[in-house]
Design a protein around this motif. Sequence first.
Motif, PDB file in Angstrom:
ATOM      1  N   GLU A  99      -3.361  -1.936  16.161  1.00 19.28           N
ATOM      2  CA  GLU A  99      -2.730  -3.202  16.568  1.00 19.28           C
ATOM      3  C   GLU A  99      -1.568  -3.566  15.660  1.00 19.28           C
ATOM      4  N   HIS A 100      -1.703  -3.280  14.372  1.00 25.29           N
ATOM      5  CA  HIS A 100      -0.660  -3.646  13.404  1.00 25.29           C
ATOM      6  C   HIS A 100       0.305  -2.504  13.120  1.00 25.29           C
ATOM      7  N   GLY A 101       0.259  -1.462  13.975  1.00 18.99           N
ATOM      8  CA  GLY A 101       1.251  -0.405  13.877  1.00 18.99           C
ATOM      9  C   GLY A 101       1.179   0.409  12.603  1.00 18.99           C
ATOM     10  N   GLN A 102      -0.030   0.579  12.050  1.00 16.42           N
ATOM     11  CA  GLN A 102      -0.147   1.355  10.820  1.00 16.42           C
ATOM     12  C   GLN A 102      -0.102   2.850  11.135  1.00 16.42           C
ATOM     13  N   PHE A 103       0.041   3.653  10.069  1.00 15.24           N
ATOM     14  CA  PHE A 103       0.228   5.090  10.229  1.00 15.24           C
ATOM     15  C   PHE A 103      -0.909   5.678  11.086  1.00 15.24           C
ATOM     16  N   PRO A 104      -0.562   6.427  12.156  1.00 15.67           N
ATOM     17  CA  PRO A 104      -1.602   6.951  13.057  1.00 15.67           C
ATOM     18  C   PRO A 104      -2.445   8.046  12.389  1.00 15.67           C
ATOM     19  N   ASP A 105      -3.749   7.900  12.518  1.00 19.04           N
ATOM     20  CA  ASP A 105      -4.686   8.881  11.946  1.00 19.04           C
ATOM     21  C   ASP A 105      -5.763   9.167  12.997  1.00 19.04           C
ATOM     22  N   PRO A 106      -5.454  10.057  13.952  1.00 18.90           N
ATOM     23  CA  PRO A 106      -6.407  10.285  15.064  1.00 18.90           C
ATOM     24  C   PRO A 106      -7.744  10.847  14.622  1.00 18.90           C
ATOM     25  N   ILE A 107      -7.819  11.438  13.417  1.00 17.30           N
ATOM     26  CA  ILE A 107      -9.086  12.037  12.967  1.00 17.30           C
ATOM     27  C   ILE A 107     -10.186  10.990  12.892  1.00 17.30           C
ATOM     28  N   ILE A 108      -9.839   9.778  12.425  1.00 16.89           N
ATOM     29  CA  ILE A 108     -10.892   8.770  12.235  1.00 16.89           C
ATOM     30  C   ILE A 108     -11.435   8.246  13.562  1.00 16.89           C
ATOM     31  N   ASP A 109     -10.698   8.549  14.662  1.00 16.48           N
ATOM     32  CA  ASP A 109     -11.202   8.113  15.971  1.00 16.48           C
ATOM     33  C   ASP A 109     -12.536   8.786  16.304  1.00 16.48           C
ATOM     34  N   ASP A 110     -12.741   9.987  15.744  1.00 15.63           N
ATOM     35  CA  ASP A 110     -13.957  10.747  16.057  1.00 15.63           C
ATOM     36  C   ASP A 110     -15.022  10.610  14.979  1.00 15.63           C
ATOM     37  N   LEU A 111     -14.769   9.780  13.968  1.00 17.00           N
ATOM     38  CA  LEU A 111     -15.731   9.629  12.873  1.00 17.00           C
ATOM     39  C   LEU A 111     -16.672   8.465  13.140  1.00 17.00           C
ATOM     40  N   ASN A 160       0.844  -1.196   0.000  1.00 17.38           N
ATOM     41  CA  ASN A 160       0.000   0.000   0.000  1.00 17.38           C
ATOM     42  C   ASN A 160       0.880   1.247   0.000  1.00 17.38           C
ATOM     43  N   TYR A 161       0.948   1.899  -1.182  1.00 13.91           N
ATOM     44  CA  TYR A 161       1.678   3.159  -1.310  1.00 13.91           C
ATOM     45  C   TYR A 161       0.669   4.290  -1.081  1.00 13.91           C
ATOM     46  N   GLN A 162       0.911   5.144  -0.065  1.00 11.14           N
ATOM     47  CA  GLN A 162      -0.109   6.098   0.349  1.00 11.14           C
ATOM     48  C   GLN A 162       0.481   7.485   0.539  1.00 11.14           C
ATOM     49  N   PHE A 163      -0.370   8.498   0.280  1.00  6.50           N
ATOM     50  CA  PHE A 163      -0.048   9.858   0.689  1.00  6.50           C
ATOM     51  C   PHE A 163      -1.217  10.368   1.519  1.00  6.50           C
ATOM     52  N   LYS A 176       2.050  13.332   4.416  1.00  3.73           N
ATOM     53  CA  LYS A 176       2.986  12.266   4.765  1.00  3.73           C
ATOM     54  C   LYS A 176       2.890  11.127   3.762  1.00  3.73           C
ATOM     55  N   LYS A 177       4.064  10.741   3.225  1.00  3.53           N
ATOM     56  CA  LYS A 177       4.119   9.557   2.357  1.00  3.53           C
ATOM     57  C   LYS A 177       4.319   8.335   3.242  1.00  3.53           C
ATOM     58  N   VAL A 178       3.546   7.293   2.999  1.00  2.70           N
ATOM     59  CA  VAL A 178       3.596   6.097   3.857  1.00  2.70           C
ATOM     60  C   VAL A 178       3.520   4.849   2.983  1.00  2.70           C
ATOM     61  N   PHE A 179       4.423   3.908   3.256  1.00  8.19           N
ATOM     62  CA  PHE A 179       4.338   2.589   2.615  1.00  8.19           C
ATOM     63  C   PHE A 179       4.050   1.556   3.694  1.00  8.19           C
ATOM     64  N   GLU A 180       3.044   0.697   3.435  1.00  5.72           N
ATOM     65  CA  GLU A 180       2.703  -0.363   4.385  1.00  5.72           C
ATOM     66  C   GLU A 180       2.431  -1.656   3.629  1.00  5.72           C
ATOM     67  N   GLU A 181       3.024  -2.748   4.141  1.00  7.79           N
ATOM     68  CA  GLU A 181       2.738  -4.083   3.613  1.00  7.79           C
ATOM     69  C   GLU A 181       1.660  -4.669   4.510  1.00  7.79           C
ATOM     70  N   THR A 182       0.464  -4.799   3.974  1.00  4.08           N
ATOM     71  CA  THR A 182      -0.702  -5.100   4.813  1.00  4.08           C
ATOM     72  C   THR A 182      -1.243  -6.495   4.523  1.00  4.08           C
ATOM     73  N   GLY A 183      -1.379  -7.302   5.571  1.00  5.77           N
ATOM     74  CA  GLY A 183      -2.057  -8.584   5.429  1.00  5.77           C
ATOM     75  C   GLY A 183      -3.551  -8.356   5.419  1.00  5.77           C
ATOM     76  N   TYR A 184      -4.211  -8.789   4.339  1.00  2.00           N
ATOM     77  CA  TYR A 184      -5.621  -8.415   4.185  1.00  2.00           C
ATOM     78  C   TYR A 184      -6.597  -9.465   4.719  1.00  2.00           C
ATOM     79  N   GLU A 185      -6.121 -10.639   5.096  1.00  2.00           N
ATOM     80  CA  GLU A 185      -7.056 -11.696   5.501  1.00  2.00           C
ATOM     81  C   GLU A 185      -7.576 -11.510   6.923  1.00  2.00           C
ATOM     82  N   ASN A 186      -6.846 -10.712   7.726  1.00  2.00           N
ATOM     83  CA  ASN A 186      -7.217 -10.596   9.134  1.00  2.00           C
ATOM     84  C   ASN A 186      -8.185  -9.455   9.415  1.00  2.00           C
TER      85      ASN A 186
END
Length: 1018
Positions: free
Chosen positions: A284-296, A228-231, A237-247
Amino acid sequence: MTDEKRNLLESVHSEFFNIMLNDFAHERLNDIVIDDVMGYGTTIDEKIFDLAGLQKLAMLQKEQAKDLEIHISSNPVHRKITDDGNVAIYVDEVLISMVIADGKNEFNARVSTILEFQDGKWKIIHWHGSKPVESEGDTWHKEEWKQKNEALQKLVDEKTADLENKNYELEMEAALERVRAVAMSMHKPDDLLDVCCVISEQLVKLNVSNIRNVQLAIINKQNKTYSNYQFFTTYSKKVFEETGYENNPASLAMVKEMQKSANSFFIGSIKDEDLEKFTAWRKEHGQFPDPIIDDLTELFYYFYSIGEGGLGLTTYKAISDHELEIFKRFHQVFKLAYRRFLDIQQAEAQAKEARIEAALERIRSRALAMNKSTEVGDVSDLLFSELEKMDINPTGFSIMVFDREQDKYELWRAKEVAHQGVYETFSIRAMYDKLDKYIPGFTEELESKWNSGAPFFIAELSGQKRIAFLEANREMGNYTKDQFEKVVRIYPDPIYWHLMFFKHGWLGLIQNEQLPTDNLMVIHRFADVFEFAHTRFLDLQKVEAQAREVQIELSLERIRSHVTAMQESSELLDIVVIMRNEFVTLGHEAHYFWHMRWLPEKYEKAMTSGDGTRIGMVMTLPRHIHGEIQTVANWEKSDKPTFVLAMDAENAVDYVHKMITLGDFEIVDHNAPTLDDIRHIGGLTFVMARTTHGEIGYSLPGAVPNPPKAAVGELARFAGVFDLAYKRFEDLKTAEKDLIEIKAARQNAEEALLELKATQSQLIQSEKMASLGELTAGIAHEIQNPLNFVNNFAEVNVELIAELKEELEAGNLEEIKSIADDIAINEEKILQHGKRADSIVKGMLQHSRSSNGQKELTDVNTLCDEYLRLSYHGLRAKDKSFNADFKTEFDASLPKINIIPQDIGRVLLNLINNAFYVVAERQKNLSGIEETYKPSVTITTKNLGESIEISVKDNGNGIPEEIKNKIFQPFFTTKPTGEGTGLGLSLSYDIVKAHGGELKVESLQGVGSEFIIRLKTL
C-alpha cells in the motif's frame, strides 16, 4: 683406595655436574676433563668429541638458562671402581626443575660418567645423558611410538583448532575492518546504503544464510518516521525508504523496542495474520517489492538498538545461534557508522546552512544593489537560481505580493519557468473568485492557514482538483490553447502547490511531489529575503516616482513659463512644438504632436512636423470625419480624459485619405508620410487627451492598442497645462476687443455676488428655522412628559389636601404627618419636572436666537443626549410610521469643554436628523433580501486626551464614493427638491472649523455612514 683419593673422585664428579647443570663455568672444565673427551647429551645434536665441544655446550646451556631458575637433585644409581682404583663408573638419575615467569617444567634424565685417575688427578673421559621413556616393558619402544603419535595428533588437532579459531577471528576482523573502512569513507548520509551492502556481503561470506535484508534505521521522533537504509541481499538492491511507523503495528513495535535502550539486542518474528497485514501495508505504501515473503508464514528479525535507531537483519528463516553471534559482532561497527553518519549529518547541516546563508546574502546584496525598481525581476530570477543550487527544482515558481487596499497583487515569475510574462498585476478578489469557482472553499482554507501564522501551506491537487486548479489559472492568465496544453503536460497528476508565507504575500512552488519540511523551512527563509527585496523595490518605486514627478513638473513648469511669456496669440503654435519636445525628453515616443479645437461644425487642428522642430500642418476638418468613427465619437461625448485609437493599415489609410480630401489646409507638411508609407508601417495609432476646448495628442507608427500607461497619463497632465496655454491664447486674442464686455461682466458678476450673498443669508436663516421647526415637535414631546408629571402630582396633592382636612377635623396627628410627608415629596417631584420643562424651553430659545459667540464650559454628553432625543421625537411627531433604534455610547471620562453650545447643538441636530433621514429612506425602499433590516443610529463620545471625539453613525445606504467629496459644499444635497437646502452640512462644517475642530465622514455603500467631530479640550 685411600680416603683422600675417594674424596677427590667425589669432588670431581660433583664439580662436573655443577658446571654442566648449574653455573656453567666452562673455563673450569680444563681441570677435570681430558682433551679428547667423548659424550652424548639428551638432544640429537649433542655429540661431543673434545674438550672444546664440551665447553661450547656449556656456554650454550648458560645462554639458554638466562631467564630460568634451575634446581637439580640427583640420586646415585650405580658406583663401580676398577680393582686398580684408577677407573670409576658413576650412574645417576637426575631431576631437573626449571621455573620461568609463566610456569614450571620438570623432567628426568639418566647420566652415566666414566672418570680416570691420571697424574694424580681424576678426569672425565666420557659421559652420556638420556631421557627415559614413560612406558615399561616396551623393549622396542612400540608403546612410546604410539604415545608419541597420539600426542603428536593431539597437538596437531589442538594446533589446527587454534589455527581455525585464529583464522575465523582473522576473517571476522577482516569483515569488520571492511565495514569500518566503508563507514569511515562515508561522505554523505546515503552512503549508509553502502554500509548495509558491505555488512550483507560479509555476513554471506561468514556463512550466514537466508538473509532478506540488512538495514540501518534512524528514528525521527518529530515526524514519527524512520529513515530506513537497506540492502536487499536476495535482490542485490540498495533501497532507502522514509517510513511512517505509527500506521503499522510491526514497525511501531520495533521502533518502541529500539527506543527502550541505547544498547540492547532484541529478536522477533512476524507471522500468520500479522505478516499478511505487514505485507499488505508495504504494498500500500509503495515499499520495495519482495515477492518471496508472499509465500512465507513467518518473517524473522534481529535488531541491535542504539536508542535513536538500530542495526537490523531480517531473514526468511530463523538463523542458528552461531549465525546470530556472528551478526552481533557487527554492532560495534554499526555504532561507528552511526557516529560517522551523525558527523556527516552535522557537517552537511553546517555546510548547507553556510550555502543557504551565502545564497540569501547574494540575494540581499542584489536587492541592495538595485538602482531601478524594474530590477526586482532580476532578484526574483536570482532567487529561483539559488533555489536550484539548493537542489530544489520547482516545476512552477512565482512570488505574489498583496495590496489588499487596492485589491491587487503583483506576480513575479522566474524566466526559466514562466509560461507568460515575468511580471503582472491582478485583482485579488478576481483570483480568489476563480479559485473558489473551481475548488469551493479553497481560499477560505488558504486564508485561515495564513492568518494562523503558519509558515507555509501545502495543497495536494490530484485528479479533478488538479484539472480545476489548472482551469482557474488558465482563466486568470488568459492562456492560449497551446499555452494551456503545455501547462497540463508540465504538471502531471498529482501536483503540490507549496505556499511560503511572508508578511505581504507568498512564494509559491509547484512540484509533482510534496517537499520535505526541512526544504520548506529553507524556502521560507528565501521568501523572507524576498520581502526585504520587495521593501527595497517599493522604496525605489517611491524614489523613482518622486524623481519622475520632479522631471514631469520641470517639463510642465518650462511649458508654463513659455505660456506666461506669450505676447501674441500666434505663439500658441510654438507651445505645441515645445510640448512635443518636452514629452519626448521625458522618454516617450511621439511622432506627430497636435492640438485640436472642437467646434460645432468643424475641427481646427495644428500638428508638428515629423521631427517635432516646427509646426508642419494647420488644417480645418469637418466634424463628421470623427463622427463616422463611433469609438472616437463616443469618447468626445464622454468625460473620459484620454482615448487610444489604434488603426490597422487599411483603416489608417482610409482615415488619412479623408483628412487629405476633406481638409482645408492652411499649412502643408510636404515631408508627411504618404499613404504607401502608412501601409508599409502597418497602420497608425492616435493617443488623445481631452482639454477644455478639444484635445491634444500624438501619433505612433503601426497599430499599438496598448501604448505605455505612463505616457498616456502624462499626456493628460500636458493637456491640463495646454489648457493654461489656450486660456492665455484666448486672453491675448480678445484682450482689447473684449475689454468693455469684461468690465460689464464684472459689474454683473459683482451684483450677482451681492444677490447670491443675500440669498445665501436668507437660506441660512431658513435652514436655522427649518431645524427649529424640526425641533418643535420633539420639544413639545419632551415638555409634555414633565408637564404630565406636574399635572399628575398636582391632582394627587389636591386629593391628599382633602384627606388632610378630614384628618385635622378628626385630630389624627400621625396620619396628618404621613399625608404632609407625601405632599412634600409630590411637591419636590412637581418642582423637579417644572425645572426640566424650563430647561427645555431655555434650550429652544437658545437654539432659535443668534449666538452671541461666547464659549462656555459644556457637558458634551448631556448636549448629545438632549439633541438625540429632541431629533427623534421631532421626526416621530412629523411621521408616526417612523421608528428607529438609537443608542448612546458615552465616555464617562469626557471632560467639559469650551464651546458655543447653541452652534455645536445645531451641528449635532443636523447630523442626527440626517442619520435618522437616511435610515428611514433605506427602510422605505427595502428589498426582499433586507427584510431583517433594523434602522439604527448611534452617538458615541471618546476622550482622546488633548481632544474629544463625537461620532454619529447610521446603518443607512452609505454615501456613493463619487459624491463623498462634495457633501460639505454649500447647496449640495442628495435629498429631493423641497426637502433640503444643501446648507446643513456646509454650515456644520464651518461651525466645527470655527471651533478649531475637524468634521469628517467615513462611509461604505450598503453598510452606512459615520460623521466624526473632533474638538480640542484646551
